[in-house]
Scaffold this motif. Structure first.
Motif, PDB file in Angstrom:
ATOM      1  N   ASN A  65     -31.362  -0.875  -9.320  1.00  0.00           N
ATOM      2  CA  ASN A  65     -30.405  -0.571  -8.250  1.00  0.00           C
ATOM      3  C   ASN A  65     -30.274  -1.733  -7.257  1.00  0.00           C
ATOM      4  OD1 ASN A  65     -32.997  -0.320  -7.314  1.00  0.00           O
ATOM      5  ND2 ASN A  65     -32.574   1.454  -6.011  1.00  0.00           N
ATOM      6  N   HIS A  66     -30.243  -2.958  -7.751  1.00  0.00           N
ATOM      7  CA  HIS A  66     -30.113  -4.100  -6.850  1.00  0.00           C
ATOM      8  C   HIS A  66     -28.673  -4.620  -6.907  1.00  0.00           C
ATOM      9  CE1 HIS A  66     -29.802  -7.380  -9.852  1.00  0.00           C
ATOM     10  NE2 HIS A  66     -30.490  -6.552 -10.624  1.00  0.00           N
ATOM     11  N   SER A  67     -28.341  -5.538  -5.983  1.00  0.00           N
ATOM     12  CA  SER A  67     -26.980  -6.085  -5.926  1.00  0.00           C
ATOM     13  C   SER A  67     -26.993  -7.614  -5.995  1.00  0.00           C
ATOM     14  CB  SER A  67     -26.295  -5.640  -4.620  1.00  0.00           C
ATOM     15  OG  SER A  67     -27.050  -6.060  -3.498  1.00  0.00           O
ATOM     16  N   LYS A  68     -28.003  -8.180  -6.596  1.00  0.00           N
ATOM     17  CA  LYS A  68     -28.123  -9.629  -6.666  1.00  0.00           C
ATOM     18  C   LYS A  68     -27.566 -10.158  -7.989  1.00  0.00           C
ATOM     19  CE  LYS A  68     -32.147 -10.416  -3.695  1.00  0.00           C
ATOM     20  NZ  LYS A  68     -31.654 -11.593  -2.972  1.00  0.00           N
ATOM     21  N   PRO A  69     -26.912 -11.327  -7.967  1.00  0.00           N
ATOM     22  CA  PRO A  69     -26.495 -11.953  -9.230  1.00  0.00           C
ATOM     23  C   PRO A  69     -27.708 -12.491  -9.983  1.00  0.00           C
ATOM     24  CG  PRO A  69     -26.026 -13.397  -7.380  1.00  0.00           C
ATOM     25  CD  PRO A  69     -26.485 -12.096  -6.785  1.00  0.00           C
ATOM     26  N   GLU A  70     -27.583 -12.570 -11.302  1.00  0.00           N
ATOM     27  CA  GLU A  70     -28.648 -13.088 -12.155  1.00  0.00           C
ATOM     28  C   GLU A  70     -28.061 -14.183 -13.045  1.00  0.00           C
ATOM     29  OE1 GLU A  70     -31.440  -9.142 -12.751  1.00  0.00           O
ATOM     30  OE2 GLU A  70     -29.610  -9.343 -13.948  1.00  0.00           O
ATOM     31  N   ALA A  71     -28.930 -15.118 -13.490  1.00  0.00           N
ATOM     32  CA  ALA A  71     -28.404 -16.239 -14.269  1.00  0.00           C
ATOM     33  C   ALA A  71     -29.526 -16.963 -14.996  1.00  0.00           C
ATOM     34  CB  ALA A  71     -27.657 -17.223 -13.357  1.00  0.00           C
ATOM     35  N   VAL A  92     -22.551 -21.359  -5.393  1.00  0.00           N
ATOM     36  CA  VAL A  92     -23.760 -21.160  -6.207  1.00  0.00           C
ATOM     37  C   VAL A  92     -24.703 -20.189  -5.490  1.00  0.00           C
ATOM     38  CG1 VAL A  92     -25.708 -22.279  -7.330  1.00  0.00           C
ATOM     39  CG2 VAL A  92     -23.521 -23.496  -7.100  1.00  0.00           C
ATOM     40  N   PRO A  93     -25.154 -19.123  -6.145  1.00  0.00           N
ATOM     41  CA  PRO A  93     -26.126 -18.213  -5.515  1.00  0.00           C
ATOM     42  C   PRO A  93     -27.449 -18.928  -5.240  1.00  0.00           C
ATOM     43  CG  PRO A  93     -25.114 -17.216  -7.462  1.00  0.00           C
ATOM     44  CD  PRO A  93     -24.743 -18.670  -7.485  1.00  0.00           C
ATOM     45  N   LEU A  94     -28.169 -18.420  -4.268  1.00  0.00           N
ATOM     46  CA  LEU A  94     -29.480 -18.981  -3.926  1.00  0.00           C
ATOM     47  C   LEU A  94     -30.558 -18.201  -4.669  1.00  0.00           C
ATOM     48  CD1 LEU A  94     -29.057 -19.488  -0.074  1.00  0.00           C
ATOM     49  CD2 LEU A  94     -28.731 -21.162  -1.903  1.00  0.00           C
ATOM     50  N   TYR A 114     -33.484 -25.911  -6.229  1.00  0.00           N
ATOM     51  CA  TYR A 114     -32.461 -26.783  -6.814  1.00  0.00           C
ATOM     52  C   TYR A 114     -31.052 -26.202  -6.758  1.00  0.00           C
ATOM     53  CZ  TYR A 114     -36.714 -28.818  -8.636  1.00  0.00           C
ATOM     54  OH  TYR A 114     -37.964 -29.373  -8.741  1.00  0.00           O
ATOM     55  N   ASP A 115     -30.870 -25.053  -6.086  1.00  0.00           N
ATOM     56  CA  ASP A 115     -29.521 -24.494  -5.981  1.00  0.00           C
ATOM     57  C   ASP A 115     -28.681 -25.205  -4.929  1.00  0.00           C
ATOM     58  OD1 ASP A 115     -30.099 -22.454  -7.913  1.00  0.00           O
ATOM     59  OD2 ASP A 115     -31.254 -21.444  -6.350  1.00  0.00           O
ATOM     60  N   ARG A 116     -29.325 -26.037  -4.140  1.00  0.00           N
ATOM     61  CA  ARG A 116     -28.615 -26.891  -3.194  1.00  0.00           C
ATOM     62  C   ARG A 116     -29.236 -28.288  -3.250  1.00  0.00           C
ATOM     63  NH1 ARG A 116     -26.023 -22.919  -3.254  1.00  0.00           N
ATOM     64  NH2 ARG A 116     -25.102 -21.752  -1.506  1.00  0.00           N
ATOM     65  N   VAL A 127     -22.993 -29.781   2.682  1.00  0.00           N
ATOM     66  CA  VAL A 127     -23.713 -28.763   1.906  1.00  0.00           C
ATOM     67  C   VAL A 127     -24.666 -28.019   2.838  1.00  0.00           C
ATOM     68  CG1 VAL A 127     -25.332 -28.351   0.019  1.00  0.00           C
ATOM     69  CG2 VAL A 127     -23.549 -30.100  -0.210  1.00  0.00           C
ATOM     70  N   SER A 128     -24.632 -26.691   2.754  1.00  0.00           N
ATOM     71  CA  SER A 128     -25.521 -25.869   3.583  1.00  0.00           C
ATOM     72  C   SER A 128     -25.906 -24.625   2.792  1.00  0.00           C
ATOM     73  CB  SER A 128     -24.834 -25.473   4.890  1.00  0.00           C
ATOM     74  OG  SER A 128     -23.690 -24.680   4.627  1.00  0.00           O
ATOM     75  N   LEU A 129     -26.879 -23.899   3.313  1.00  0.00           N
ATOM     76  CA  LEU A 129     -27.259 -22.629   2.711  1.00  0.00           C
ATOM     77  C   LEU A 129     -26.176 -21.589   2.969  1.00  0.00           C
ATOM     78  CD1 LEU A 129     -31.043 -22.455   3.715  1.00  0.00           C
ATOM     79  CD2 LEU A 129     -30.061 -23.220   1.545  1.00  0.00           C
ATOM     80  N   THR A 130     -26.116 -20.597   2.108  1.00  0.00           N
ATOM     81  CA  THR A 130     -25.123 -19.537   2.264  1.00  0.00           C
ATOM     82  C   THR A 130     -25.275 -18.860   3.622  1.00  0.00           C
ATOM     83  OG1 THR A 130     -25.169 -19.146  -0.118  1.00  0.00           O
ATOM     84  CG2 THR A 130     -24.251 -17.400   1.254  1.00  0.00           C
ATOM     85  N   GLY A 131     -24.152 -18.763   4.341  1.00  0.00           N
ATOM     86  CA  GLY A 131     -24.166 -18.089   5.631  1.00  0.00           C
ATOM     87  C   GLY A 131     -24.553 -18.966   6.795  1.00  0.00           C
ATOM     88  N   THR A 132     -24.747 -20.268   6.585  1.00  0.00           N
ATOM     89  CA  THR A 132     -25.095 -21.174   7.678  1.00  0.00           C
ATOM     90  C   THR A 132     -24.044 -22.276   7.785  1.00  0.00           C
ATOM     91  OG1 THR A 132     -26.449 -22.618   6.268  1.00  0.00           O
ATOM     92  CG2 THR A 132     -27.552 -20.748   7.339  1.00  0.00           C
ATOM     93  N   GLU A 133     -23.921 -22.828   8.968  1.00  0.00           N
ATOM     94  CA  GLU A 133     -22.962 -23.891   9.213  1.00  0.00           C
ATOM     95  C   GLU A 133     -23.581 -25.249   8.862  1.00  0.00           C
ATOM     96  OE1 GLU A 133     -19.784 -23.660  10.151  1.00  0.00           O
ATOM     97  OE2 GLU A 133     -19.988 -21.470  10.029  1.00  0.00           O
TER      98      GLU A 133
END
Length: 755
Positions: free
Chosen positions: A428-434, A527-529, A551-553, A592-598
């Protein structure tokens, strides 16, 4: 004389004194050796009987006998000894009022005795001792045993039956009869009573314990109390461990624990070690199980805010832990750390593995490694044991990696590649997988001299993502790949000078270092973290090729990093003092920044400083980050170990994060042990959250440590959630030489603060 000096002096005298001066015993021999007879006077009342009087002794291979008077039958090889009798063997000393021995049968009997084992110096007394040299057995009647130093010893004095115990020793075992078996290296007693300062505290009809440190036997019990979130008062528990010395390379410890309101708990720890040439294996398997009467009745308890909520009922609760390390030879090795539990509340409810009591999850892995010259490879499963209130973490199921390098003089080629399957083991999670694959070839040219270094490098980070169709793919693509280049030029110099401080000569260095780093921008915002975040505070990050962990960023930048470090070394080159300051100057804005950051568009980074001190008594290291605008302290991480004396020490670990910002956090972990007197020691540990003004964990311990016994009492307070605390009390007493116990508070403190 100080308390510490007294303590050190007492430790040197902790072994019991000899009941009589040891004699040099002739070594055993297979060939016939003559028996030597000596005395102040020698008579021969019969043809084959010799009477020795005054400082008489008999000496033969493996035995020396002394006495005031000896009657020796030459043909029968028998002797009777009277007066101040002493028997000396390679492993045993006995004093007695009267004795006899038969050299043909290899037996002896001694009356009104005191005995002492060599080299442990454990001792006791007995009404009679029967020795069988061939069987290597001694049978003692109405005997005692202790490892404590002897006080006011009168040689050969034995209390009469029913007589009050003497104050000669702190603890003593009293047996109806006792067998000392040198072949099995065990001591077996019947109708045994343990006296502690003349008070009988324990009885058992049968008792056995080892002559050696590592042997089968009962270990010291542990008593304590435990308060979980469902309890209004503390509940007591008692642990009774029994150790099995199964073989030189493996053993087993079975612990029976009883918990009030929950019932009996069984825990078994099996340890194994094997070495054959280059092949080495070691493993530790721990299993714990119980039928929990409390959760079978009320169900598992959870916290919802400040309220306790009860979930499903469960009776059978268990945990398993495997810790293993193997070297298979031919370059192969493996490591395993794996946990399993019946439920997420196990460690919060059951007082085993106290380090897991408040954590939400703990890593577990199984890894196979290969290493051969320039090639390294590995395959691993990296997972988490989910405990109470565990976050949703990605797991690597599996990860396969390879590293290869080749040098051509100062030129070096490195290749690293890995494939990682990022999986969330919840439905029951909502995270992408890869599945992420990474290929990084790097070419570098380095010159290293005593006066400095220069290194130029270029690396290509090629990443490929195969997204899983689990309904949570936010990228809009099934597959995508990109390449990020990295170019770096790093150089540094080392200047040295000698200087004197008092009568000591030191070496001072001045070490400037510069690095130019260029990483072109590549869009990675989609790209997901999976395993990427900001790096933790460390001075070396000034010269890192990527400002993100994982390595996602791959952070884009054109920057120059500058640092100046000065060290003070001893003449032998050992570190004494170290200080450094550094900053990064950005030539372009970062995108380049982390998701949700400026993105960060500042032209300079904050100031970073390091400070270190290393002496025999003090170790201190601190890394700090200061604001470039107003030089206010932003982040800091400091560690201190201060050995005030041989028995007193202070340990500190302070962390400051985002000072003066809304998400600021400051924590202090501190521990100390202090010796109050030669026998008394106190210890304390605090983990305090300054931001929320909350005690995360507090523990205090009081220890009494004598030559032959020790006891420790500790009280612990651990925050569970929202101001709710778990309280526990632990107590143990150790009779040295009879049994051992777990780690002391001093050892616990070193492990807790990672010193």
């Amino acid at each position: 004389m100080s308390a510490n000096m007294v303590h050190a002096a007492e430790l040197l005298n902790c072994q019991p004194q000899w009941i009589t001066s040891p004699q040099s015993v002739p070594p055993e021999s297979d060939s016939e050796q003559p028996t030597d007879l000596e005395a102040d006077s020698l008579t021969q009342p019969q043809a084959d009987v010799y009477q020795l009087s005054g400082s008489a002794f008999i000496k033969q291979p493996g035995l020396v006998v002394l006495g005031d008077e000896i009657l020796y039958e030459k043909l029968r090889q028998r002797a009777q000894i009277f007066g101040q009798v002493e028997f000396h063997r390679e492993d045993l000393i006995i004093t007695a009022d009267q004795a006899s021995f038969d050299d043909q049968q290899k037996t002896a009997q001694l009356i009104q005795t005191r005995y002492q084992m060599k080299p442990s110096r454990a001792h006791g007394h007995a009404r009679t001792i029967d020795l069988d040299k061939q069987q290597e057995i001694a049978i003692l009647q109405q005997a005692t045993f202790t490892t404590c130093p002897i006080q006011n010893l009168s040689k050969g004095t034995v209390p009469a039956s029913g007589e009050a115990k003497s104050d000669q020793v702190a603890w003593e075992l009293e047996f109806e009869n006792l067998e000392i078996n040198n072949q099995t290296r065990r001591v077996y007693g019947k109708n045994t009573v343990l006296f502690f300062h003349d008070v009988p505290v324990f009885y058992t009809p049968y008792f056995d314990f080892p002559l050696d440190d590592r042997a089968t036997g009962l270990l010291i019990p542990e008593y304590g109390s435990y308060k979980s979130i469902t309890d209004d008062t503390n509940r007591f528990y008692v642990k009774l461990p029994y150790y099995f010395n199964l073989a030189p390379n493996y053993d087993d410890t079975l612990t029976v624990m009883y918990m009030q309101n929950r019932g009996p708990v069984l825990e078994n720890e099996f340890r194994y070690m094997e070495k054959s040439g280059n092949v080495r294996h070691q493993a530790e398997l721990t299993l714990t199980a119980l039928n929990d009467a409390q959760t079978a009745k009320d169900g598992l308890a959870y916290l919802d805010g400040n309220e306790v909520v009860y979930g499903d009922t469960i009776e059978q609760r268990w945990r398993a832990k495997l810790l293993a390390s193997q070297n298979w030879g031919h370059g192969f090795s493996s490591n395993i750390l794996w946990h399993e539990t019946s439920d997420e509340n196990f460690f919060a409810d059951i007082p085993v593995e106290n380090g897991y009591r408040t954590v939400t999850s703990t890593p577990r892995y199984a890894r196979l490694n290969y290493r051969q010259e320039n090639l390294q490879a590995y395959a691993q499963l990296y997972s988490y044991l989910r405990l109470r209130d565990a976050p949703v973490n990605y797991e690597k199921r599996p990860e396969i990696g390879l590293l290869y390098n080749e040098s051509f003089g100062d030129l070096r080629f490195d290749l690293s590649t890995e494939a990682t399957e990022f999986d969330v083991p919840l439905s029951n999670h909502s995270k992408p997988e890869a599945l992420r694959t990474r290929l990084v070839p790097e070419l570098s040219y380095a010159i290293n001299q005593s006066y400095g270094h220069l290194k130029a490098s270029v690396a290509a980070n090629h990443l490929n993502y195969a997204m899983h169709d689990n309904g949570n793919n936010t990228t809009g693509k099934d597959n995508f790949e990109y390449t990020v280049m990295q170019y770096a030029l790093n150089g540094g110099l080392v200047f040295e000078r000698n200087f004197n401080l008092g009568e000591q000569t030191f070496i001072q260095t001045l070490e400037p270092e510069l690095q130019y780093l260029h990483v072109p921008y590549v869009n990675q915002a989609f790209v997901p973290l999976f395993d990427t975040t900001n790096k933790s505070l460390h001075f070396s990050n000034l010269f890192s090729s990527n400002r993100f962990s994982g390595y996602d960023r791959i952070g884009d930048t054109t920057q120059v990093s500058a640092a100046l470090t000065s060290k003070i070394l001893t003449q032998a080159g050992a570190p004494f003092l170290e200080a450094g300051i550094g900053q990064i100057f950005y030539l372009e804005d970062r995108q380049v920044s982390l998701t949700g950051t400026e993105p960060d568009t500042a032209e300079q980074s904050d100031y970073f400083m390091k400070l270190g001190l290393t002496t025999p008594d003090v170790y201190f290291y601190s890394t700090s980050q200061f604001s470039k605008e107003d030089t206010e302290l932003v982040n800091a991480n400091s560690r201190l170990r201060w050995k005030l004396s041989e028995d007193n020490k202070l340990l500190l670990n302070h962390t400051l994060y985002n000072n003066n910002l809304p998400d600021a956090k400051a924590t202090l972990s501190a521990g100390a042990t202090f010796r109050l007197s030669p026998r008394w020691e106190v210890g304390t540990y605090w983990n305090y959250d300054f931001t929320n003004e909350v005690r995360n964990e507090v523990q205090h311990a009081l220890r009494y440590d004598d030559c032959c016994w020790a006891t420790e009492f500790s009280v612990e307070e651990t925050q569970l959630e929202n101001g709710l605390y778990n309280y526990s009390v632990q107590f143990f007493i150790e009779f040295k030489g009879l049994s051992t116990t777990g780690s002391s508070f001093k050892q616990y403190l070193d492990n807790k603060l990672n010193f």
